[in-house]
Design a protein around this motif. Structure first.
Motif, PDB file in Angstrom:
ATOM      1  N   UNK A 295       0.817  -1.212   0.000  1.00  0.00           N
ATOM      2  CA  UNK A 295       0.000   0.000   0.000  1.00  0.00           C
ATOM      3  C   UNK A 295       0.853   1.265   0.000  1.00  0.00           C
ATOM      4  N   UNK A 296       2.068   1.184   0.513  1.00  0.00           N
ATOM      5  CA  UNK A 296       2.935   2.354   0.582  1.00  0.00           C
ATOM      6  C   UNK A 296       3.778   2.558  -0.663  1.00  0.00           C
ATOM      7  N   UNK A 297       3.713   1.623  -1.601  1.00  0.00           N
ATOM      8  CA  UNK A 297       4.499   1.721  -2.833  1.00  0.00           C
ATOM      9  C   UNK A 297       3.598   2.232  -3.953  1.00  0.00           C
ATOM     10  N   UNK A 298       3.576   3.538  -4.137  1.00  0.00           N
ATOM     11  CA  UNK A 298       2.654   4.123  -5.116  1.00  0.00           C
ATOM     12  C   UNK A 298       2.969   3.686  -6.549  1.00  0.00           C
ATOM     13  N   UNK A 299       4.219   3.330  -6.822  1.00  0.00           N
ATOM     14  CA  UNK A 299       4.564   2.895  -8.174  1.00  0.00           C
ATOM     15  C   UNK A 299       3.892   1.571  -8.534  1.00  0.00           C
ATOM     16  N   UNK A 300       3.454   0.826  -7.520  1.00  0.00           N
ATOM     17  CA  UNK A 300       2.784  -0.447  -7.780  1.00  0.00           C
ATOM     18  C   UNK A 300       1.335  -0.251  -8.208  1.00  0.00           C
ATOM     19  N   UNK A 301       0.851   0.982  -8.139  1.00  0.00           N
ATOM     20  CA  UNK A 301      -0.528   1.276  -8.483  1.00  0.00           C
ATOM     21  C   UNK A 301      -0.577   2.226  -9.683  1.00  0.00           C
ATOM     22  N   UNK A 302      -1.683   2.218 -10.371  1.00  0.00           N
ATOM     23  CA  UNK A 302      -1.817   3.045 -11.574  1.00  0.00           C
ATOM     24  C   UNK A 302      -1.993   4.514 -11.223  1.00  0.00           C
ATOM     25  N   UNK A 303      -1.894   5.331 -12.259  1.00  0.00           N
ATOM     26  CA  UNK A 303      -2.230   6.746 -12.162  1.00  0.00           C
ATOM     27  C   UNK A 303      -3.358   7.046 -13.136  1.00  0.00           C
ATOM     28  N   UNK A 304      -4.181   8.027 -12.780  1.00  0.00           N
ATOM     29  CA  UNK A 304      -5.195   8.547 -13.684  1.00  0.00           C
ATOM     30  C   UNK A 304      -4.668   9.880 -14.214  1.00  0.00           C
ATOM     31  N   UNK A 305      -4.364   9.905 -15.486  1.00  0.00           N
ATOM     32  CA  UNK A 305      -3.751  11.083 -16.118  1.00  0.00           C
ATOM     33  C   UNK A 305      -4.805  11.807 -16.943  1.00  0.00           C
ATOM     34  N   UNK A 306      -4.866  13.110 -16.797  1.00  0.00           N
ATOM     35  CA  UNK A 306      -5.729  13.933 -17.645  1.00  0.00           C
ATOM     36  C   UNK A 306      -4.880  15.051 -18.237  1.00  0.00           C
ATOM     37  N   UNK A 307      -5.223  15.476 -19.442  1.00  0.00           N
ATOM     38  CA  UNK A 307      -4.430  16.503 -20.117  1.00  0.00           C
ATOM     39  C   UNK A 307      -5.289  17.289 -21.096  1.00  0.00           C
ATOM     40  N   UNK A 308      -4.840  18.501 -21.380  1.00  0.00           N
ATOM     41  CA  UNK A 308      -5.490  19.353 -22.375  1.00  0.00           C
ATOM     42  C   UNK A 308      -4.472  19.729 -23.433  1.00  0.00           C
ATOM     43  N   UNK A 309      -4.914  19.711 -24.690  1.00  0.00           N
ATOM     44  CA  UNK A 309      -4.022  20.049 -25.805  1.00  0.00           C
ATOM     45  C   UNK A 309      -3.801  21.546 -25.842  1.00  0.00           C
ATOM     46  N   UNK A 310      -2.536  21.966 -25.920  1.00  0.00           N
ATOM     47  CA  UNK A 310      -2.169  23.389 -25.957  1.00  0.00           C
ATOM     48  C   UNK A 310      -2.228  23.940 -27.369  1.00  0.00           C
TER      49      UNK A 310
END
Length: 310
Positions: A295-310
């Protein structure tokens, strides 16, 4: 094993993982206070007939049954269910925000059994494009149609493998590359090698005018020893419960150490991106599961990435 030109239907390979995800949505929908509601998930799972282990995920008592065998695996199963609800909610909100900003062109990559075109409240004039393997799209649309379920907006299928020339197929389906678009890559990137991930987002960038948006779920990074331990634990639990494992998810995933950090890649390729670690999002909405390994190893879990085109 995966190959560069493998294919599948809803019962095999990567296609069967969509059944697992839909089962988690179905279980969440039946909770007293659900985070998300997917009224079509259970219908799709039961009609897929992808194997008893996937249908067993619909069992509300499954966590308790697993806990009697292995407490850590039970926590992992509960985490998987909660995670899918949190992930779905995060990207549902992303789409609501996108259409509130005036975007009317939606593209869902590797859509699987995603039912957003049917269950979300889309403004008039919205078009949802779904890209996936032909047999997967055919199963979903046929199953829902046969049960008198109709899309809530203009839904257009793009039956093609994402390793092929999907931009051309998308245009042929009516996609307008001059219009702002909201893209989604959910439950996809772990099934692509590093170079294919880069190519995917390069192509998306080429089709996205300023103001377009993208959202994606990244792949968590487990050590080889941990992956093998998890595989063995699930195998023993499945055998004890008499559940035949028709698909080994770990064999479908590309564990590529050279995979780009998605938010960084997007920020250096014409987007403004942010990332929310899945553990933080689960805690934010009150769905974290205690007892989950690492649980303390954040790299073992996914990320939710959001982005806007510049």
């Amino acid at each position: 094993m995966r190959t560069h030109d493998d294919t599948w239907d809803i019962r095999t390979s990567v296609g069967a993982t969509a059944v697992m995800v839909a089962a988690a949505r179905a279980v969440e929908t039946e909770q007293p206070d659900p985070l998300i509601r997917d009224p079509y998930a259970k219908l799709l799972v039961t009609n897929a007939r992808a194997g008893v282990i996937w249908e067993a995920m619909l069992d509300q008592d499954m966590v308790a049954k697993v806990e009697a065998i292995d407490a850590e695996t039970a926590a992992t199963v509960q985490h998987m269910r909660s995670y899918q609800a949190v992930r779905t909610n995060f990207f549902d909100t992303y789409f609501r925000d996108a259409v509130a900003d005036g975007i009317r062109q939606i593209v869902i990559l590797a859509s699987g059994l995603d039912s957003r075109a049917y269950r979300l409240d889309w403004p008039a004039g919205t078009t949802v494009y779904e890209i996936d393997q032909p047999q997967v799209l055919e199963f979903k649309s046929a199953t829902l149609s046969e049960n008198d379920v109709r899309p809530a907006t203009d839904r257009r299928e793009v039956p093609i493998d994402l390793r092929q020339d999907w931009p051309a197929a998308l245009r042929e389906a009516g996609f307008d590359p001059s219009a702002r678009t909201a893209w989604l890559a959910e439950g996809l990137l772990m099934y692509l090698p590093a170079e294919a991930q880069d190519l995917l987002f390069t192509r998306i960038g080429e089709l996205s005018p300023p103001g377009s948006r993208i959202a994606a779920e990244t792949a968590g990074n487990h050590a080889d020893e941990r992956r093998e331990e998890m595989r063995e634990r699930f195998r023993k639990v499945a055998e004890t419960l008499g559940l035949e494992q028709t698909v080994d998810v770990q064999e479908l995933i590309y564990h590529d150490p050279d995979r780009a950090v998605l938010a960084d890649w997007l920020n250096s390729h014409g987007w403004r991106a942010t990332a929310q670690n899945a553990t933080d999002e689960m805690r934010r909405v009150g769905r974290w599961v205690d007892g989950v390994p690492m649980a303390d190893d954040k790299q073992a879990f996914s990320e939710f990435v959001t982005a806007e085109r510049l």
